[in-house]
Structures are given as C-alpha cells and as structure tokens.
Write a protein that holds these residues in place. Structure first.
Motif, PDB file in Angstrom:
ATOM      1  N   GLY A   1       0.695  -1.181   0.072  1.00  0.00           N
ATOM      2  CA  GLY A   1      -0.065  -0.037  -0.032  1.00  0.00           C
ATOM      3  C   GLY A   1       0.756   1.161  -0.038  1.00  0.00           C
ATOM      4  O   GLY A   1       1.673   1.230  -0.640  1.00  0.00           O
ATOM      5  N   HIS A   2       0.367   2.356   0.761  1.00  0.00           N
ATOM      6  CA  HIS A   2       0.932   3.626   0.524  1.00  0.00           C
ATOM      7  C   HIS A   2       1.974   4.131   1.230  1.00  0.00           C
ATOM      8  O   HIS A   2       1.848   4.738   2.473  1.00  0.00           O
ATOM      9  CB  HIS A   2      -0.393   4.661   0.877  1.00  0.00           C
ATOM     10  N   LEU A   3       3.182   3.517   1.161  1.00  0.00           N
ATOM     11  CA  LEU A   3       4.312   3.661   1.927  1.00  0.00           C
ATOM     12  C   LEU A   3       4.626   5.276   2.024  1.00  0.00           C
ATOM     13  O   LEU A   3       5.144   5.717   3.121  1.00  0.00           O
ATOM     14  CB  LEU A   3       5.506   3.244   1.113  1.00  0.00           C
ATOM     15  N   GLY A   4       3.989   6.047   1.138  1.00  0.00           N
ATOM     16  CA  GLY A   4       4.384   7.227   1.023  1.00  0.00           C
ATOM     17  C   GLY A   4       3.885   8.208   2.328  1.00  0.00           C
ATOM     18  O   GLY A   4       4.255   9.207   2.478  1.00  0.00           O
ATOM     19  N   ASP A   5       2.799   7.814   2.814  1.00  0.00           N
ATOM     20  CA  ASP A   5       2.043   8.552   3.843  1.00  0.00           C
ATOM     21  C   ASP A   5       1.837   7.713   5.193  1.00  0.00           C
ATOM     22  O   ASP A   5       1.243   8.027   5.968  1.00  0.00           O
ATOM     23  CB  ASP A   5       0.564   8.760   3.279  1.00  0.00           C
ATOM     24  N   GLY A   6       2.872   6.572   5.305  1.00  0.00           N
ATOM     25  CA  GLY A   6       2.942   5.992   6.315  1.00  0.00           C
ATOM     26  C   GLY A   6       1.808   4.792   6.573  1.00  0.00           C
ATOM     27  O   GLY A   6       1.547   4.371   7.753  1.00  0.00           O
TER      28      GLY A   6
END
Length: 482
Positions: free
Chosen positions: A383-388
């Motif tokens: 999933g969204h690694l960029g927003d933690g």
C-alpha cells in the motif's frame, strides 16, 4: 397497535413506497458488510429522497427512540454501516440523495449530495476539464457521504491528503433532526470550532452527512507510471525519498507490494502481466503527474528519476509504462491484491499507520515477528508507503476453515499486530475507520483522554445514542490506561 407498528406506519406515510420497505428481499442485501464479516437485522430500509426527508425521518426516530444506521455504498471495511443483530434499528440509505447541486468550474468547486458515487464524481469533473483528487479501488460503489464519514484515503493522499482535505463545506442532519448547513466554502471563518471537521470521520455517530462542497483540481494533462524491483522494503523508503527530492510536487503516488502479493495477482487474474522479467522481493509503483503547464517536461522528469535511481543503486530493475494502457495494467496489479488474497483463503486484514519515516522498519521487523508467533501464517504488507499507511494482512495457514479461523487465531493475530503498532506509536486505523471491527481494540489500546473526549462529544451531540450505535466510540468498560 404496538409502538413498533406505529413507527413503521409513520415512516411509510413519510417516505412512501419508494422510500421505505420492510420486504426481506429488499432489506437483507444491505444487512451484511462488504467483507462478509458482520450481519445484522433491521426494522426496515429507509431511502429518503432529499435532506428534508432525512430530517423528518430523524425526528421521527428520535420520537420513537429508534436507532439509525446510515449507509452509503455499503463498501466500508470495518462494519461501520451494518446494524447489530437486535433488529431494533433502521438502515438509512443515502443512495437516492445523489444530485449535483452546484458546479462552479471557475472556482473549481462542486456541491454534491451524499449518495453520489465516487466514479460518477470523477466523470462529472473530467467533463469540465477538472478532477477530484481522491480515488480508491471501490470507486464504483463508494459514495461521497461514506468517504466523508470515514475520512477515506486512497492512493493520492501522498500529494493531496485524505477526504478531510477535500471538503470545503458540509451539510448534515443532526440527532434531533436539525440541519447543519455549512456548505458555503469560506477560506476564512473564525466563528469558533470548525464543526464540519468534527463530523468528517465520525462514521455517522454524530450526524448524517447529506451534502458537501468539494475542491477540484485542473485535469491531468499527462502522467508517468513507473515500476521498480527492489530487494528490501527499506530500499523502497530510500527510493521514496529520492523520488520526493527529484520529482517534487509531480510525485502523486508511491505504492509498495511484496513479491507474494504480486504473484498472487498474477495467478488470480488472467489479464495480469509481470512488469519486469525477473521477480523481486519488493516492488514499487510510482506515479508522476502534471497538468497542462508541466506536461511537456514530464517524460524527461520520469526518465531522470529512473536514471538517477539506477546510478545511486536504489533499484535492481525498473521500467516506465509505454502508454496509458500499460499504466492502467500497472495499477491493476496494485488494485487486485485484495481479490487475489480472498481467492487464496482467510486473512486478517489490518489498516495501520506509523510515522512515515518508520514504516519500512516497522514492516521489516513486524512481518517475521508475526510469522514466528503464529506458525503457518503468511504476513504481507502493501500500500501507501509514502503516507505511512500500509495494509498489513496475515494469511491463514493452509487448511484453515473460513469463519472459524478468523474468530479464533485470527483475533489473537489482530491483537498482536495492534500491540506492535501501538509500540511504534502508530494508529490501528489509517483510512478505513473504526466501525464495529476495531471499536473494542480502540478501547483497549486508545489514550484515556482521547476516548473520554470521544464519549463526551458523542453524548453531547447524540444524547439518546441513536446515531449508528455500537460504532467507533468504545463502551465504558473497554478503556485501559497505559
């Protein structure tokens, strides 16, 4: 005539045949959540035609002390729109309330009703050369009201924020039937609390969202979608930082998936193709975007990002989608992970977040820890690694019985994962809400002061406790102080 009969007669008179039914064939499909984890009972299904009817219905429910379970597309992930098994509540569907009330193209704002489907919102914006900067896999069923009530995230949070950031104004019906009208999008308004923000993410426990004014952005003129093969989740974190430095505001999405997830999709979907010749332990899906002012420079920017990543040893292999069809193929591999997992067998699905800087380390440490504690399971994070925020799923051992496994070992696994997240000072719900799935866990692990405030606000705005009872707000006996 009993009180229940009197209530049913009053609702039928108020809403008419199209707006009210007790027919099991029409009601039953809306009594089970999308995941099939929760099934309840209800007096009937109410489908008001507008905000005025919602207001009148809520007043009627308050008079007869009948609980209300608001529901949009019934695509939630935490059982937040499913009634309990008492049969005392009504399901209030917002699907008929789906009009666009106002569209200000110059201001890039749209005022629409709660039942509007997300995909329809996208289409209406695109027809005017604009776009709504939030999307997710369930866009064909998710509604604006549901997205607001759960403060939904999706794949574009890295650049544009969650649903909360998209809401400029809000209309909602409160527990006494009063209509809270704050649709006018004021950039400056210091008249006390920002009450619309209190309602966003409240999962229908404080008020029923009926309409919203949303921000729009200029339509995309071009995008570049990149796929990279990586050896370790920590390499993905390094690549993310590099992409942020190189691409700046053009970086719109950064998703990760392990080898297991990609292979599951390739096996599940006949149309799926591996983007790279070799298999890698981790994969990163990166999207760069530009409006008309930056479209010409986008291909060179994507090429520069990829070349510099190779030069710095950040990727083992990578490619850029040749055309829009291949870009959609790359994204399909990400979007099909959940269906592919369901085909494998039971799984405990956790929507968690930790500080962005810690996410790669959390995944690297938590995956083997879970698999060691529960032999035979397989832990995957994507999933969204960029927003933690990653979706941390634990797949059942081979031969596990669906339904039984989730209620036994599965619950112990979820408690274990949530304990780990708490140690890392994260959240047990990043974008799917608490609903009834995580209510008890919030009570067990939540901050004492936070939960006390949640209860106080709930009691103040819904003193009869009729709005979506049993969801989000932990019961008095569930709080544990740490």
């Amino acid at each position: 005539m009993t009180s229940n009969d009197e209530f049913i007669a009053a609702v039928a008179k108020l809403l008419g045949e199209r707006g009210w039914t007790t027919d099991p064939e029409l009601v039953d499909p809306w009594l089970t959540d999308w995941r099939g984890r929760f099934t309840g009972r209800a007096i009937g299904l109410a489908s008001p035609a507008d905000t005025a009817e919602v207001s009148a219905l809520v007043k009627l429910c308050a008079r007869f002390a009948v609980p209300i379970v608001p529901q949009g597309g019934n695509s939630g992930m935490s059982g937040g729109a499913t009634p309990d098994d008492s049969g005392d509540a009504i399901v209030l569907s917002l699907r008929r309330i789906d009009a666009v009330r106002n569209f200000d193209v110059d201001a890039r704002q749209i005022t629409c009703e709660a039942g509007l489907i997300l995909q329809t919102l996208h289409e209406k914006a695109e027809a005017q050369g604009l776009r709504f900067p939030l999307t997710l896999g369930g866009k064909g069923s998710a509604t604006v009201g549901g997205l607001i009530s759960t403060n939904a995230g999706g794949t574009q949070v890295l650049r544009h924020g969650s649903m909360r950031a998209q809401v400029l104004g809000l209309e909602a019906v409160m527990a006494d039937g009063a209509v809270f009208d704050s649709l006018r999008p004021l950039k400056k308004d210091n008249r006390g609390f920002d009450l619309k923000q209190l309602l966003i993410g409240s999962e229908g426990t404080l008020g029923i969202v009926t309409a919203a004014t949303l921000r729009l952005l200029p339509a995309l003129a071009d995008r570049a979608v990149l796929w990279a093969g990586l050896g370790d989740i920590r390499d993905a974190r390094k690549l993310l930082l590099h992409a942020e430095r190189t691409a700046g505001d053009a970086l719109e999405g950064f998703e990760v998936m392990p080898r297991h997830s990609l292979e599951a999709v390739l096996a599940h979907s006949a149309n799926a193709r591996a983007p790279l010749q070799d298999a890698y332990e981790w994969n990163a899906l990166i999207e760069l975007t530009a409006d008309a002012s930056g479209a010409d420079a986008l291909p060179a920017l994507a090429q520069r990002l990829l070349e510099s990543a190779f030069e710095e040893g950040l990727v083992a292999d990578a490619t850029i989608a040749r055309n829009e069809a291949q870009a959609e193929q790359f994204w399909m591999l990400r979007d099909e992970i959940a269906p592919a997992e369901r085909a494998i067998g039971p799984a405990m699905q956790h929507d968690i977040s930790v500080p962005v800087a810690d996410m790669a380390d959390f995944v690297a440490e938590a995956v083997p820890k879970v698999e060691k504690a529960f032999p035979g399971t397989r832990a995957v994070a994507f999933g969204h690694l960029g927003d933690g925020n990653v979706h941390f799923h634990v797949l059942a051992p081979s031969g596990a019985t669906p339904g039984e496994w989730e209620e036994t070992q599965g619950k112990a696994i979820s408690a274990f994962v949530h304990d780990e997240v708490t140690v890392w000072r994260g959240s047990i719900s990043a974008e799917h809400g608490i609903g009834q799935l995580k209510r008890d866990e919030l009570g067990r692990l939540g901050d004492t002061a936070q939960i006390a405030i949640l209860r106080s606000v709930k009691h103040a705005l819904d003193p009869q406790g009729l709005l979506n009872p049993g969801k989000l707000v932990p019961l008095e006996t569930e709080t544990k102080s740490f």
